[in-house]
Design an enzyme around this catalytic site. Structure first.
Site, PDB file in Angstrom:
ATOM      1  N   SER A 189       0.843  -1.200   0.000  1.00 41.82           N
ATOM      2  CA  SER A 189       0.000   0.000   0.000  1.00 41.82           C
ATOM      3  C   SER A 189       0.872   1.240   0.000  1.00 41.82           C
ATOM      4  O   SER A 189       2.015   1.198   0.477  1.00 41.82           O
ATOM      5  CB  SER A 189      -0.894   0.025   1.250  1.00 41.82           C
ATOM      6  OG  SER A 189      -1.542   1.265   1.405  1.00 41.82           O
TER       7      SER A 189
ATOM      8  N   TYR B  52      -2.609   0.797  10.134  1.00 37.09           N
ATOM      9  CA  TYR B  52      -2.782   0.108   8.856  1.00 37.09           C
ATOM     10  C   TYR B  52      -1.488   0.181   8.055  1.00 37.09           C
ATOM     11  O   TYR B  52      -1.017  -0.827   7.504  1.00 37.09           O
ATOM     12  CB  TYR B  52      -3.935   0.735   8.070  1.00 37.09           C
ATOM     13  CG  TYR B  52      -4.098   0.170   6.676  1.00 37.09           C
ATOM     14  CD1 TYR B  52      -4.700  -1.065   6.477  1.00 37.09           C
ATOM     15  CD2 TYR B  52      -3.636   0.873   5.557  1.00 37.09           C
ATOM     16  CE1 TYR B  52      -4.845  -1.593   5.196  1.00 37.09           C
ATOM     17  CE2 TYR B  52      -3.768   0.351   4.277  1.00 37.09           C
ATOM     18  CZ  TYR B  52      -4.375  -0.879   4.105  1.00 37.09           C
ATOM     19  OH  TYR B  52      -4.507  -1.403   2.849  1.00 37.09           O
TER      20      TYR B  52
END
Length: 287
Positions: free
Chosen positions: A143, A156
């Site tokens: 990500s 995250y």
């Protein structure tokens, strides 16, 4: 059906919705036999049936893939049904909360460690003995948050930072067995996660996200699946330990540059996949 993955067998975790659905359908169209793997709560069976209707070779596997026993069963099922395993796509992951760290719940953090970190670890461990036999490869979902860190997404991003480092380490140690390992790093993609009505972001975050993307829009799940296809195929035979960002330029951007994007660039490309579940998938914590 095309043939860029003809004769290959692939497991796609998190295959029932969002980017995972697109990967499964793209791989099947390119000739792979696909195991659509995911939570029982996700539309895994629906995706498998849709691929089957198009003439693809597919089976579904539903379980909590963060446990070693279920990971082994998933790999054993693929090999039992299709005879081998060539490709593991570690796409599964959760995005349950957006919050300042001092307000971030331990439950959400534990849930991410379980599903973002543990799943990639146990699935890779279970798959490697079979991938050694086929000289196969692993592609995992990183990500932009795992590369640069993002405010209100710090836990995250931490889980994705693990994936980036984990896969680079695997690339070095597994080359001796002929196994390639790479990372796809999505930015803001048009899934349930990036809409205030279906995910943890509020409307202000959604607006800012698009403004901060040089291309001025979210990416599509199919655009991400296209990169997975390349890395999983033999066309990427000299690519290992690489991180391919599919982020519309957001990782490099500063300020609301998306407002200046060319009008044609802001238009989503017309894809070829029928994606029925791009906005499905659970983003909140499941008990």
């Amino acid at each position: 059906m095309a043939d860029r993955l003809k004769g290959k067998v692939a497991i796609v975790t998190g295959g029932g919705s969002g980017i995972g659905e697109a990967i499964c359908k793209k791989f099947a169209r390119e000739g792979a036999s696909v195991v659509v793997a995911g939570f029982p709560e996700d539309p895994v069976e629906d995706v498998a049936k849709e691929i089957e209707k198009e003439g693809g070779k597919v089976l579904s596997f539903t379980a909590d893939l963060s446990t070693e026993d279920n990971a082994k069963r998933c790999v054993e099922t693929a090999v039992s049904q299709f005879g081998k395993l060539d490709i593991l796509i570690n796409n599964a992951g959760v995005f349950p909360e957006v919050n300042l760290l001092q307000d971030y719940s331990e439950e959400a953090f534990d849930y991410m460690i379980k599903n973002n970190v543990n799943t990639a670890f146990v699935m890779s461990k279970a798959a490697l003995p079979e991938l050694h036999k086929t000289k196969g490869n692993i592609v995992s979902a990183g990500s932009e948050a795992g590369v640069i860190g993002i405010a209100q997404n710090t836990p995250y991003g931490g889980t994705k930072g693990f994936i980036h480092s984990f896969m680079r380490g695997l690339a070095v140690e597994q080359a001796q067995f002929g196994v390639r390992c790479n990372i796809v790093g999505p930015g803001p993609i048009d899934t349930a996660w990036t809409h205030d009505s279906t995910g943890p972001m509020d409307s202000k975050m959604v607006k800012t996200m698009k403004q901060a993307t040089p291309m001025g829009r979210r990416g599509t799940p199919e655009e991400v699946a296209n990169v997975y296809l390349f890395l999983a195929s033999d066309e990427a035979s000299y690519v290992t330990g690489a991180t391919y960002m599919v982020d519309g330029g957001i990782t490099l951007a500063k300020g609301p540059v998306g407002e200046e994007a060319d009008s044609d660039m802001k238009k989503e490309p017309k894809g070829e996949l029928e994606l029925e579940h791009s906005k499905d998938g659970h983003t909140s914590i499941r008990k």
